[in-house]
Design a protein around this motif. Sequence first.
Motif, short mmCIF file in Angstrom:
data_model
loop_
_atom_site.label_atom_id
_atom_site.label_comp_id
_atom_site.label_asym_id
_atom_site.label_seq_id
_atom_site.Cartn_x
_atom_site.Cartn_y
_atom_site.Cartn_z
N ASP A 152 72.03 89.82 32.78
CA ASP A 152 73.31 89.18 33.03
C ASP A 152 73.09 87.72 33.43
O ASP A 152 72.02 87.34 33.90
CB ASP A 152 74.08 89.88 34.15
N THR A 153 74.14 86.93 33.26
CA THR A 153 74.09 85.50 33.56
C THR A 153 75.25 85.11 34.47
O THR A 153 76.36 85.62 34.30
CB THR A 153 74.19 84.68 32.26
N ILE A 154 74.97 84.23 35.42
CA ILE A 154 76.04 83.60 36.20
C ILE A 154 76.15 82.16 35.75
O ILE A 154 75.13 81.46 35.62
CB ILE A 154 75.77 83.63 37.72
N ARG A 155 77.38 81.73 35.52
CA ARG A 155 77.62 80.32 35.21
C ARG A 155 78.26 79.69 36.44
O ARG A 155 79.41 79.96 36.78
CB ARG A 155 78.54 80.16 34.01
N PHE A 156 77.49 78.87 37.15
CA PHE A 156 77.96 78.16 38.33
C PHE A 156 78.65 76.88 37.85
O PHE A 156 78.07 76.09 37.12
CB PHE A 156 76.79 77.76 39.23
N LYS A 157 79.89 76.67 38.28
CA LYS A 157 80.61 75.44 37.94
C LYS A 157 80.89 74.70 39.23
O LYS A 157 81.42 75.28 40.19
CB LYS A 157 81.91 75.78 37.21
N TYR A 158 80.55 73.41 39.28
CA TYR A 158 80.69 72.63 40.51
C TYR A 158 80.71 71.14 40.19
O TYR A 158 80.40 70.74 39.08
CB TYR A 158 79.55 72.96 41.48
N LYS A 159 81.08 70.34 41.20
CA LYS A 159 81.09 68.89 41.07
C LYS A 159 80.32 68.30 42.24
O LYS A 159 80.47 68.75 43.38
CB LYS A 159 82.52 68.35 41.08
#
Length: 140
Positions: A39-46
């Motif tokens: 499985d993969t986690i896609r971390f989205k951030y700024k």
Amino acid sequence: MVSGSVTSNEYKLHWAIPPTNASTSLNDWASSQRFQVGDTIRFKYKKDSVMQVTKEGYMQCNSSHPRFYSNTGKTRFMFDHSVPYYFISGTSGHCEKGQKMIAEVMTHDRTNNSVAPTAAMAVWLCFFSFTLSLVTLCQC
């Protein structure tokens, strides 16, 4: 031979400091998931970063020796072992404010969909087998 295929999932996560009045944490979200190897986690951030660290690094919010580091804003991380993964923000002060998470990763059971027996279940099965053999011996 194992038949069938194992599918992987991708989870999307807004990686940010939880609001101070939030009723849930990043760990609440992670513990509600059933992460598996592949499985993969896609971390989205700024203007932040994500790090995989040791348990000690997680507990102490220590970002000095990450196992993995990214600051691209859209980080994809694939789970390749069935272990707990510890993530923290690499931005100073963010981890201490709750921007950290533990992801428990399970292994795929490729033969069926059952859960592996726990240690308590193994002890119970041993006791049951022993009791059954005593009953058989007494029925002479």
